[in-house]
Enzyme design. Structure first.
Site, PDB file in Angstrom:
ATOM      1  N   LYS A  53     -13.162  14.048  42.607  1.00 13.18           N
ATOM      2  CA  LYS A  53     -12.000  14.114  41.712  1.00 13.18           C
ATOM      3  C   LYS A  53     -10.785  14.662  42.462  1.00 13.18           C
ATOM      4  O   LYS A  53      -9.672  14.162  42.297  1.00 13.18           O
ATOM      5  CB  LYS A  53     -12.327  14.979  40.485  1.00 13.18           C
ATOM      6  CG  LYS A  53     -13.328  14.319  39.543  1.00 13.18           C
ATOM      7  CD  LYS A  53     -13.838  15.272  38.455  1.00 13.18           C
ATOM      8  CE  LYS A  53     -14.988  14.632  37.683  1.00 13.18           C
ATOM      9  NZ  LYS A  53     -15.577  15.516  36.668  1.00 13.18           N
ATOM     10  N   GLN A  97     -16.030  21.600  34.443  1.00 12.94           N
ATOM     11  CA  GLN A  97     -17.143  20.765  34.873  1.00 12.94           C
ATOM     12  C   GLN A  97     -18.442  21.217  34.203  1.00 12.94           C
ATOM     13  O   GLN A  97     -18.760  22.408  34.179  1.00 12.94           O
ATOM     14  CB  GLN A  97     -17.266  20.835  36.406  1.00 12.94           C
ATOM     15  CG  GLN A  97     -18.255  19.864  37.005  1.00 12.94           C
ATOM     16  CD  GLN A  97     -17.855  18.397  36.853  1.00 12.94           C
ATOM     17  OE1 GLN A  97     -16.681  18.055  36.809  1.00 12.94           O
ATOM     18  NE2 GLN A  97     -18.846  17.531  36.751  1.00 12.94           N
ATOM     19  N   ASP A 120     -10.667  15.320  29.718  1.00  8.49           N
ATOM     20  CA  ASP A 120     -12.063  14.859  29.678  1.00  8.49           C
ATOM     21  C   ASP A 120     -12.372  14.158  28.351  1.00  8.49           C
ATOM     22  O   ASP A 120     -13.352  13.428  28.242  1.00  8.49           O
ATOM     23  CB  ASP A 120     -12.999  16.070  29.788  1.00  8.49           C
ATOM     24  CG  ASP A 120     -13.838  16.067  31.058  1.00  8.49           C
ATOM     25  OD1 ASP A 120     -14.019  14.989  31.635  1.00  8.49           O
ATOM     26  OD2 ASP A 120     -14.289  17.148  31.440  1.00  8.49           O
TER      27      ASP A 120
HETATM   28  N1  GUN Z   1     -20.533  16.559  34.173  1.00 11.55           N
HETATM   29  C1  GUN Z   1     -21.010  15.307  34.295  1.00 11.55           C
HETATM   30  N2  GUN Z   1     -20.077  14.404  33.922  1.00 11.55           N
HETATM   31  C2  GUN Z   1     -18.989  15.122  33.549  1.00 11.55           C
HETATM   32  C3  GUN Z   1     -17.703  14.759  33.087  1.00 11.55           C
HETATM   33  O1  GUN Z   1     -17.359  13.585  32.915  1.00 11.55           O
HETATM   34  N3  GUN Z   1     -16.854  15.789  32.823  1.00 11.55           N
HETATM   35  C4  GUN Z   1     -17.216  17.084  32.990  1.00 11.55           C
HETATM   36  N4  GUN Z   1     -16.327  18.021  32.694  1.00 11.55           N
HETATM   37  N5  GUN Z   1     -18.405  17.446  33.429  1.00 11.55           N
HETATM   38  C5  GUN Z   1     -19.278  16.460  33.704  1.00 11.55           C
END
Ligand code: GUN
Length: 294
Positions: A53, A97, A120
């Protein structure tokens, strides 16, 4: 039949060109789109996702910051940090996350992120908005799957879509999005009896179950479009999806690979949501506009 392999990397690259242009436009008006990510504890997969990211943000001109916290961070302390970010005008998107350590309530954390910065799409407002088409930020993975189908020119109206997996972050929101496009949607999950009777009906089969080789060729209708959302690390570290790719590609008309299918699109839609958040915060876009209207 041998399926066309859908190149998620190429689609992502194309979509990111548009996102980078919007970020550049904002920068020309002295707005630097900015995303802050919070990681709590040591999780190997989280470390990889967050690194991807950060890199993707850099490529399109989004400023990214990562706050790394130890696994003994208290819930109250984490919530205080989020509240500070909510008030910071220099931060347009906030992402915590997942997973979080067990002593921290995911629901409280996600509910504390300002709706206007919830890139998100996990805040209850955004989740609930999917039911009535008022979602401000669609969740990134289902949004990415939808973007792939759109990019491939696949009309969803009246199509049989089977979604395997009913997680809050992929299966359920995706089913709602596809329903909004007037697909006939079946959702299957770990307790579904005779999974194959549903998958065989699918014109479009989306698999997000977290089980390598769950879907094999006899379960797939000839000519179906197969979207593999699975991310599984095999012993030895190899990344694989939920679909037996080699077998199913001989039966499907189109298929996404793992890696190189949905993954790059998930990150791309996070970039899309972050730039949209910055556009809204600075008046370049209506504040309450839905990105996924009915
Ligand atoms: N953990 C696994 N996929 C995601 C996601 O798309 N966003 C977040 N914040 N955590 C994750």
């Amino acid at each position: 039949m041998t399926a066309k392999i859908i190149d998620g990397v190429a689609i992502a690259r194309q979509v990111r060109v548009g996102i980078a242009a919007r970020a550049a436009m904002l920068k020309s008006h002295d707005v630097l789109p900015a995303l802050t990510m919070i990681v709590v504890g040591d999780n190997r997969a989280s470390a990889i996702y967050v690194r991807n990211k950060v890199r993707a943000c850099g490529e399109v001109g989004i400023k990214s910051d990562v706050i790394r916290l130890t696994a003994d961070e208290t819930e109250e302390s984490l919530l205080s940090r989020i509240r500070l970010l909510n008030e910071d005008p220099g931060v347009h998107g906030i992402l915590v996350q997942l997973p979080l350590p067990p002593h921290i309530s995911v629901r409280r954390v996600l509910g504390t992120i300002a709706m206007s910065k919830d890139v998100d799409g996990f805040h209850l407002y955004n989740v609930g908005g999917l039911v009535i088409g008022e979602t401000v930020f669609p969740p990134c993975t289902p949004y990415g799957v939808h973007k792939i189908l759109e990019h491939e020119g696949i009309d969803l109206e009246g199509k049989n879509v089977t979604v395997v997996g009913m997680s809050n972050i992929v299966g359920k929101p995706l089913a709602l999005m596809l329903m909004q496009r007037e697909a006939t949607v079946a959702i299957c999950h770990a307790k579904t009896r005779d999974l194959a009777q549903y998958t065989i009906l699918a014109d479009i089969l989306v698999v997000a179950a977290g089980q390598p080789k769950l879907i094999v060729a006899p379960m797939v209708r000839t000519g179906a479009i197969v979207i593999d959302v699975g991310i599984n690390f095999l012993p030895g570290g190899k990344l694989t999806g939920d679909v037996d790719f080699e077998g199913v590609r001989r039966k499907a008309s189109r298929i996404t690979p793992v890696p190189g299918g949905v993954g790059p699109m998930t990150v791309t839609m996070l970039l899309e949501n972050t730039v949209a958040a910055a556009e809204r915060a600075t008046g370049f876009r209506p504040a309450a506009e839905s990105l996924f209207p009915v």
